[in-house]
Structure formats: structure tokens, C-alpha cells
Design a protein around this motif. Structure first.
Motif, PDB file in Angstrom:
ATOM      1  N   ASP A 248      -6.282  39.874 -38.039  1.00  0.00           N
ATOM      2  CA  ASP A 248      -6.223  38.463 -38.403  1.00  0.00           C
ATOM      3  C   ASP A 248      -5.736  38.366 -39.841  1.00  0.00           C
ATOM      4  O   ASP A 248      -6.131  39.168 -40.707  1.00  0.00           O
ATOM      5  N   LYS A 249      -4.886  37.383 -40.122  1.00  0.00           N
ATOM      6  CA  LYS A 249      -4.254  37.305 -41.441  1.00  0.00           C
ATOM      7  C   LYS A 249      -5.231  36.922 -42.553  1.00  0.00           C
ATOM      8  O   LYS A 249      -5.132  37.417 -43.675  1.00  0.00           O
ATOM      9  N   THR A 291     -16.595  36.126 -37.367  1.00  0.00           N
ATOM     10  CA  THR A 291     -15.444  36.090 -38.270  1.00  0.00           C
ATOM     11  C   THR A 291     -15.941  35.784 -39.671  1.00  0.00           C
ATOM     12  O   THR A 291     -16.838  34.954 -39.865  1.00  0.00           O
ATOM     13  N   LEU A 292     -15.370  36.467 -40.636  1.00  0.00           N
ATOM     14  CA  LEU A 292     -15.796  36.386 -42.031  1.00  0.00           C
ATOM     15  C   LEU A 292     -14.630  35.878 -42.863  1.00  0.00           C
ATOM     16  O   LEU A 292     -13.560  36.491 -42.875  1.00  0.00           O
ATOM     17  N   GLY A 293     -14.809  34.746 -43.544  1.00  0.00           N
ATOM     18  CA  GLY A 293     -13.732  34.177 -44.344  1.00  0.00           C
ATOM     19  C   GLY A 293     -14.281  33.207 -45.362  1.00  0.00           C
ATOM     20  O   GLY A 293     -15.498  33.113 -45.571  1.00  0.00           O
ATOM     21  N   ARG A 299      -7.456  38.614 -47.102  1.00  0.00           N
ATOM     22  CA  ARG A 299      -7.771  39.892 -46.475  1.00  0.00           C
ATOM     23  C   ARG A 299      -7.150  41.026 -47.282  1.00  0.00           C
ATOM     24  O   ARG A 299      -5.957  41.015 -47.583  1.00  0.00           O
ATOM     25  N   VAL A 300      -7.972  42.017 -47.642  1.00  0.00           N
ATOM     26  CA  VAL A 300      -7.498  43.185 -48.389  1.00  0.00           C
ATOM     27  C   VAL A 300      -7.188  44.326 -47.431  1.00  0.00           C
ATOM     28  O   VAL A 300      -6.158  44.988 -47.539  1.00  0.00           O
ATOM     29  N   ASP A 301      -8.080  44.567 -46.489  1.00  0.00           N
ATOM     30  CA  ASP A 301      -7.866  45.546 -45.430  1.00  0.00           C
ATOM     31  C   ASP A 301      -8.618  45.058 -44.208  1.00  0.00           C
ATOM     32  O   ASP A 301      -9.096  43.910 -44.179  1.00  0.00           O
TER      33      ASP A 301
END
Length: 819
Positions: A248-249, A291-293, A299-301
Motif C-alpha cells: 500500500d502506498k 491498517t496503520l496510517g 511509508r518508509v518500508d
């Protein structure tokens, strides 16, 4: 000796001098010898007093009685205002950073929960759980762990560090005196928020940590295998499946998807292959994840998100979802993303309002000594943890609920009680009725009917399977539920026995142990009594009760005396295999059926009522005998001159566990108690019990309270609410016979305290039936017929009382607390 004041009118209706209202005089009785005569005497006084005009006769009364009457009128007119200060007073604050998962605080919304802790480097860690996160193995597992870091770290100045669990709004605040991080799980949505208010802008980084990273066979050593009680040491032809991190972007999205299931293996092993097509597999293709945002996070990795620029108000949101019968993981990913989009910006105010409303439903606040304060705080903590874990699809488990913890260990090692991963819980994943029921009994008086529903639904949803099992195994109508069962209603394989050629449970501990469903019926009946909810009666009580009573009525033959002869059976786990006419089953049937027959006639069919009446007519009496050396007699053989007592069964062998089945006549089934006939018989039976125990699943507390044994009940309440665990949050109750936190310990404590202060039966409400004079209390509790009772207790007496609706005040009986 005790003195009773029967408060026959509500404060708003009593008027000293009003011609049509009276206030009862004090009636003296001996509670320990039974109080039915005193009740009759009080009732007679009331009926007589209503024949006389108040104005004239008040002048004829002694002056001391006029003072009592005036004081009662004055006190009753005081309305107890709702105030959550007694909740915020129990908030917990720590002033030092934590070390590891054993330094966590609990939060949750009843479905999504988290253990929250800090570590020495200032990291904030969230261990996430969900009530319906069942793997294909039938194992309830965590969702994962999230580690949050702020740079610069606001906790460098450790001297001003404070971490507070704010019970009043279900939040955790971490601060350094100026800057604050708040963690909360939305009470109304499946979202966890971690948000900061900082003086210096900081970079927030959130990293996902998983430990189920490889698919591997059950039969090889691994941390996942430990604690799987339901499999014993038998090989299982399934794999532990790994979690998946999706692409996911903008966020981190992960899930666990069940590609296999133990469900068909259980049915095959238990000779139920023929009904496999009739029941949907509840595990196969179940998918749960998160989902974490957050705003301005990138997103780094595949496991890490980080602030794009420093911010004074960084925030991370975690959204969770479980779906069943998912065709493929891509479908689940889409559902989860849509859910996250819908719940991105929900105001916190509704969450806070839910908690305000929750705490205003009911309360008990106790003071008067250091022990009383601990009891008061323990009561609040247990109720809080239930609110945090019991509003989802499944009930909280007795052995840890959603707040078990653990740490990563080598993949080649099995988890043990001393060293285990976060998914471990002793005694496994089945529901054990004798333990789990204790979490839910006290939630009737608290008015937490939403928290009760997952427990009731467990049995209602499993009813079709239980009916099929009765039909195929015994060629009987009705249904039976085992003591230890998977959530779909079948015994676990360790108890049933792998490769068992029969349909009989092999474990002697569980073979005939089916009375737990009678207790669930009693709990639902209590809930109906309070709510008068007709839908609850039609949709839950009647289907379950009719099925269970039908099985009991059909399964055992009539004896020579024309009564049902229940044998072979057992009396709980203590008297196994060779018992006959066990007291818990007889008491449960008698209590339940009498209450079913008391339901409005429109709710049950004539056929149902005829079945209940016939079954009640052929029920055997509760077994009685005499003591041997002052105790419950071994093998039922008492001394000729022993004291008359209730027996655990008509016939029974040696003890195998440490329960007191004979006392089920008091709790849970309340055939005996304060204000009821033959109280001394029940009190003598309690005194003769073989196994005193007042923590974990020991029931000395509620049984003593019901029997008016104040000293024993008070000690039990103290013991239950000081049975602290070895973690920093000490109300994660000591494991005892179970696992930490031991939820049935806290549930028993709640029940003890409630029964000390209020007991109900039918329309009667008894206040202070087992209350110690040296404890002061404020309380608000729910009673039958949609009644709410609020009062203040001091020096053994009610000094303020409000009953809603007012007409129910005539049914209140107040005892004077024991000295």
C-alpha cells in the motif's frame, strides 16, 4: 440480631402528615435464623398502617418513632446526583518509564483492545488484540504490535514523566508536564488513535512488529504450539499460518487469512461428519487485520511509516477489521481500506460521551478503611476491563481476556508459562463455563446489558450444533452443552479424546458436566427481569431454555418414586462419573423452570409451559443429609447426630476437584438466602463445606453474601480485590488456577460486593443484606422491573435513598448492617 427498615414509599411521595402515606416502623428479627417471619410482620404492619389517617395517628405515636419517621422522610428526599469523580479518583498514574510488556496499561472499546507500555528508550508500544481474531487452529491471537517513536524524544526529562490511565474516558495519557501523547480506542468505531500535543515539533515513526512470520507445521516445536490445551499432545495435520503484509502506498496494511481450519477435523473426530454440510465453518476464510496510517505520514518500508516533516500535532490511526467467508485476501484489503477512509476523522467527543454514559449507568464506591478503598478500586478496574473487552462478536475469555502479553522467543522453542510469545494463554482457547460465567453475573446489576450480549450469543449461536449433537448422540430432543467448548458448541478434542471410538467424552472431568447451560439461562432470566425486554425473552431465553429443559426431561428415566433419576452423571468437576441426582443440576432446573413459568403467558406456547410444568413435577428434591465430623460427609455417609446439611448429590464418590456443589442452591440459583425459608440449613451447609475458597473461581464471596454471612463476605471481597498479579498494572489479577489477568477472580469480586449491598428476588429488593457497619458506600444499581436504586450507606444504615420509578419503593426492604 438485626433491625430492618422497610421503606414503603419513594422519597418524592412520602410526606409526613399526608393522610394517604405511611412509613413503616422498625422490625426486629434474627437474620441468622431466617427472616421470613420478620418480612411477614413488616408486611402486616404496612397493611394495618394504611387503614389509619396519618395526621391523627402520628400524634398518637411515641416521640422516638416520630423522630425516626421525620428522619426517614428527610433522608429519602435527598437525590443522589450523578458524578464521575469517584471514577477519576481511581485513575492510575505511573511516574517512571516501563521496561517491557509486563509494564502495560489496558484500553479497549469492547472489541479492539491494547496493552500500552513505554520502554526505557522512550518508545511507546501497543500490543493489539481483537475479540474475533481466531486462526484456523481455533486459536485467539493478537493482531500484532506497533512501536511508536518521537524524535526528539519528549521523555528525555524522566523526572517529569507521567503515564495515566484515565478511566473516566477510557484513555491513556503520557506526558512530561508540558507535552502529551494520548492513546485512545474509539468507543464507537474500530479505531485506535495515538496523538501528540508537543511544544517542539517532532518526527513520529510507527513500526509494525509481527512474530507469525513463517508458515510451519503444528507438529514441530514452535512458540505457537504452547498453551494449545484443546489438542493435548496429539499431532494435528495442520500448519500455523503466517501473517501477510500487503502493498500500500500510504499506510501499513496487514492481515491473517485462514486458508485451512480445524473445524472439519473436530466434527470428524467427534463422529459428526454427517452434519458437516449443515454448519458453516466459522474459521475457514476468516480474515482479520489492520491498517496503520495518519496525516502527513509516509511509508518508509513494508512495516514503517514516518512523518514527512516535523509536527507539533503528529497522529497515527490504526483501523481494524474482521470478516468471515472472505473469498480472497484482495477483497478483505479493499474492505479494510474503505473502512479506514470512513473512520479517518471522527470526533473524540462521542467517544468521551460513551464513557460518561457508561460510568453513569451504575456504581459502587466504598470507603471506611484501607481495605474498603482497595475493594472500591478493584470493583471499578474489573468493570472497566470488561467494558474494554466485551462488546465484540465473542465474550471475554476468563484466562486473560484480550490483555494477555508476551514477547518474541526463538522459533524452535515452545511457549511455556514462564517464557512465551504474545499469543500464549494457559488453558487454551475453549470457553469454560464454570469460569466464564463469573465474568458476566455482576453485569446485570450494573446495567451493562451490551457487555452481556456476547456471552449470551455464544450459546444462542451454538444452539443448532448442540441440538444436532443431542439428536445424533442420544436420539433425544433438546440440546446439551459441554463444560469446555469451542465457540461453536462442541467439546474440545483434548477432552473428547482423539480417535475416541464412542460419542462419550473421555475426560472424566467433563464427561457428564452439562449444568452450565442452566446457569446461562439463569443469567439471561436475570437480565430479562431487569430490562423486561420481550425480544430477549423470545429470541434468547425461550429457544435456549426449551432446548436444555427438553434434553434433561428426555435423557434420564423416572425412578421408582416417579421422579427423574439423573445417573450416571457428575456434580461439577468435584464428584465425577458416578454421581446421581447432582445438586447443581436439580437446583438449576428447579430455579429456572419456576422462573420460566412466571414469564408472561403470551411469551411461551402452551406446549412449552406444559413441558416445564411436567418437568418441574418430576424433579427430585435437593439431596440432604448430615455432617460427618462437622463437614460435608464423604460418600454421603453422615453422623447419626450430625447437623442437617445439603449434600452435593444423592450419591457421590471421592472428590477430584475443590468445588462445593451443594452451595449452588445459594449461588448461582438462589433457592436459599436472606429473607427465604430454611436459611439456617443453607448456612450450616456453608459452614460444613469441604473447600473454602474466595479467590479465582472460588465462590465463598457470593455464596456467603446471599446467605447473610457478612464477615465471610467482607473478607472474600477484600481477598478478591487484593489478589493482585505480578505485573505493574496490579489489577491484572493473579493467575491462580487460570491465567493472568484472571478475569473470573475480578468477576467473583464484583458479584460479592453487589450481593453484600443489594439482593433481589421477584419484586422484592433487599438492601444491606450482608453489609458491614464499618464500610461507607455510595451506590447505584439496577433491579428487576426497570428499577434503579441509588443510595448512601453510613454507619450501617441507608441515609439517602432514591428509587426509580417511585412506585417500586414499596418493594424495598432495608437491613441494618452487621456490627
Amino acid at each position: 440480631m438485626c433491625r430492618w427498615l422497610n421503606l414503603r414509599e419513594h422519597s418524592q411521595n412520602i410526606r409526613c402528615g399526608a393522610a394517604d402515606k405511611q412509613i413503616d416502623v422498625l422490625t426486629v428479627s434474627d437474620r441468622d435464623q431466617g427472616s421470613d417471619m420478620a418480612l411477614k410482620a413488616t408486611s402486616t404492619m404496612v397493611s394495618q398502617s394504611r387503614k389509619r389517617p396519618c395526621d391523627e395517628d402520628l400524634m398518637k405515636l411515641p416521640k422516638w418513632l416520630l423522630v425516626v419517621a421525620w428522619f426517614a422522610c428527610f433522608c429519602l428526599s435527598s437525590v443522589l446526583a450523578a458524578d464521575d469523580s469517584h471514577i477519576s479518583a481511581e485513575d492510575v498514574t505511573w511516574t517512571a518509564l516501563g521496561q517491557n510488556e509486563n509494564d502495560s496499561m489496558p484500553i479497549g472499546n469492547g472489541d479492539l483492545a491494547a496493552n500500552v507500555w513505554t520502554e526505557p528508550n522512550g518508545d511507546l508500544v501497543l500490543l493489539l488484540a481483537k475479540s474475533d481474531a481466531w486462526t484456523g487452529m481455533g486459536k485467539l491471537v493478537k493482531l500484532g504490535r506497533v512501536r511508536i517513536q518521537l524524535t526528539p524524544n519528549p521523555w528525555v526529562d524522566k523526572a517529569h514523566f507521567r503515564q495515566t490511565l484515565r478511566l473516566e474516558n477510557g484513555e491513556i495519557e503520557i506526558s512530561n508536564g508540558v507535552e502529551v501523547v494520548r492513546v485512545w480506542i474509539d468507543a464507537n468505531h474500530p479505531v485506535l488513535h495515538a496523538e501528540a500535543e508537543l511544544e517542539r515539533p517532532a518526527i513520529l515513526q510507527a513500526k509494525l512488529e509481527l512474530w507469525r512470520t513463517n508458515t510451519h507445521p503444528y507438529n514441530a516445536s514452535s512458540p505457537d504450539r504452547g498453551g494449545m490445551f484443546e489438542f493435548g499432545n496429539h499431532p494435528v495435520p495442520l500448519d500455523f499460518e503466517a501473517d501477510t503484509i500487503a502493498t500500500d502506498k500510504h499506510s501499513i496494511l496487514w492481515y491473517h487469512y485462514n486458508r485451512s481450519s480445524i473445524f472439519p477435523i473436530v466434527l470428524q473426530q467427534e463422529h459428526l461428519d454427517s452434519i458437516l454440510s449443515r454448519h458453516t465453518d466459522p474459521l475457514l476464510h476468516r480474515c482479520f487485520g489492520a491498517t496503520l496510517g495518519g496525516p502527513d505520514l509516509a511509508r518508509v518500508d513494508d512495516r514503517t511509516i514516518r512523518s514527512v516533516t516535523p509536527s507539533s500535532n503528529p497522529r497515527v490511526n490504526l483501523v481494524v477489521l474482521t470478516e468471515t467467508q472472505v473469498a480472497d485476501p484482495a477483497t478483505f484489503e479493499s474492505s479494510l481500506k474503505n473502512l479506514a477512509a470512513r473512520t479517518n476523522r471522527i470526533p473524540r467527543s462521542a467517544h468521551q460521551q460513551w464513557w460518561r454514559d457508561f460510568w453513569n449507568r451504575s456504581w459502587i464506591s466504598v470507603s471506611g478503611s484501607e481495605d474498603a478503598a482497595k475493594v472500591s478500586q478493584g470493583y471499578v478496574m474489573q468493570r472497566y476491563m470488561m467494558a474494554a473487552t466485551s462488546r465484540g462478536a465473542f465474550p471475554a475469555k476468563f484466562n486473560g481476556g484480550l490483555f494477555t502479553v508476551g514477547h518474541d522467543i526463538a522459533e524452535s522453542r515452545d511457549s511455556t508459562t514462564r517464557d512465551h510469545n504474545p499469543d500464549f494463554r494457559e488453558w487454551g482457547n475453549s470457553y469454560w463455563n464454570q469460569n466464564n460465567r463469573l465474568l458476566y453475573w455482576p453485569l446485570v446489576a450494573t446495567g451493562d446489558f451490551d457487555l452481556l450480549q456476547p456471552w449470551f450469543r455464544l450459546y444462542i449461536n451454538a444452539l443448532p450444533m448442540a441440538i444436532d449433537r443431542a439428536r445424533l448422540y442420544f436420539h433425544r430432543g433438546g440440546a446439551l452443552f459441554p463444560e469446555t467448548m469451542y465457540f461453536w458448541g462442541l467439546p474440545n478434542l483434548n477432552d473428547f479424546g482423539w480417535d475416541n471410538p464412542t460419542t462419550e467424552i473421555q475426560s472424566a472431568w467433563q464427561r457428564y458436566h452439562i449444568q452450565g447451560s442452566l446457569e446461562v439461562i439463569a443469567e439471561i432470566l436475570d437480565t430479562y427481569d431487569v430490562t423486561q425486554n420481550q425480544d430477549l425473552a423470545r429470541d434468547e431465553i425461550l429457544p435456549l431454555a426449551n432446548a436444555v429443559v427438553t434434553f434433561y426431561a428426555q435423557h434420564w428415566p423416572l425412578g421408582a418414586d416417579g421422579k427423574i433419576y439423573l445417573a450416571p452423571t457428575q456434580s461439577l468437576e468435584t464428584y465425577q462419573i458416578d454421581a446421581a441426582n447432582p445438586t447443581p443440576d436439580i437446583a438449576g432446573l428447579r430455579s429456572d423452570i419456576m422462573r420460566l413459568l412466571a414469564l408472561p403467558s403470551r411469551l411461551a406456547s402452551p406446549e412449552q409451559r406444559a413441558l416445564w410444568t411436567k418437568t418441574l413435577d418430576v424433579l427430585p428434591a435437593v439431596p440432604t443429609g448430615t455432617t460427618a465430623n462437622g463437614k460435608t460427609p464423604p460418600l454421603g455417609k453422615g453422623d447419626p447426630d450430625g447437623t442437617a446439611v445439603i449434600l452435593p448429590a444423592l450419591h457421590y464418590g471421592s472428590t477430584k476437584n475443590e468445588e462445593n456443589p451443594e452451595l449452588y442452591v445459594a449461588f448461582p440459583y438462589r433457592l436459599y438466602g436472606v429473607g427465604k425459608p430454611d436459611l439456617k440449613l443453607a448456612q450450616d451447609s456453608f459452614a460444613a463445606r469441604k473447600f473454602p475458597q474466595d479467590t479465582c473461581w472460588g465462590q465463598d464471596g457470593p455464596q456467603a453474601a446471599i446467605l447473610g454471612l457478612t464477615v465471610v463476605a467482607q473478607k472474600a471481597a477484600i481477598d478478591e480485590f487484593t489478589n493482585f498479579g505480578d505485573q505493574r498494572f496490579q489489577w491484572f489479577w493473579k493467575a491462580g488456577h487460570d491465567w493472568i489477568p484472571d478475569f473470573d477472580n475480578g468477576g467473583t469480586g464484583m458479584m460479592t460486593l453487589e450481593l453484600m449491598i443489594m439482593q433481589t428476588d421477584g419484586r422484592r429488593i433487599q438492601l444491606l443484606p450482608a453489609w458491614p457497619k464499618d464500610w461507607t458506600a455510595e451506590f447505584k444499581l439496577h433491579a428487576p422491573y426497570q428499577t434503579v436504586v441509588k443510595a448512601h450507606v453510613e454507619n450501617g444504615r441507608i441515609t439517602h435513598l432514591q428509587v426509580t420509578p417511585p412506585e417500586r419503593a414499596k418493594d424495598v426492604v432495608v437491613h441494618t448492617a452487621a456490627r
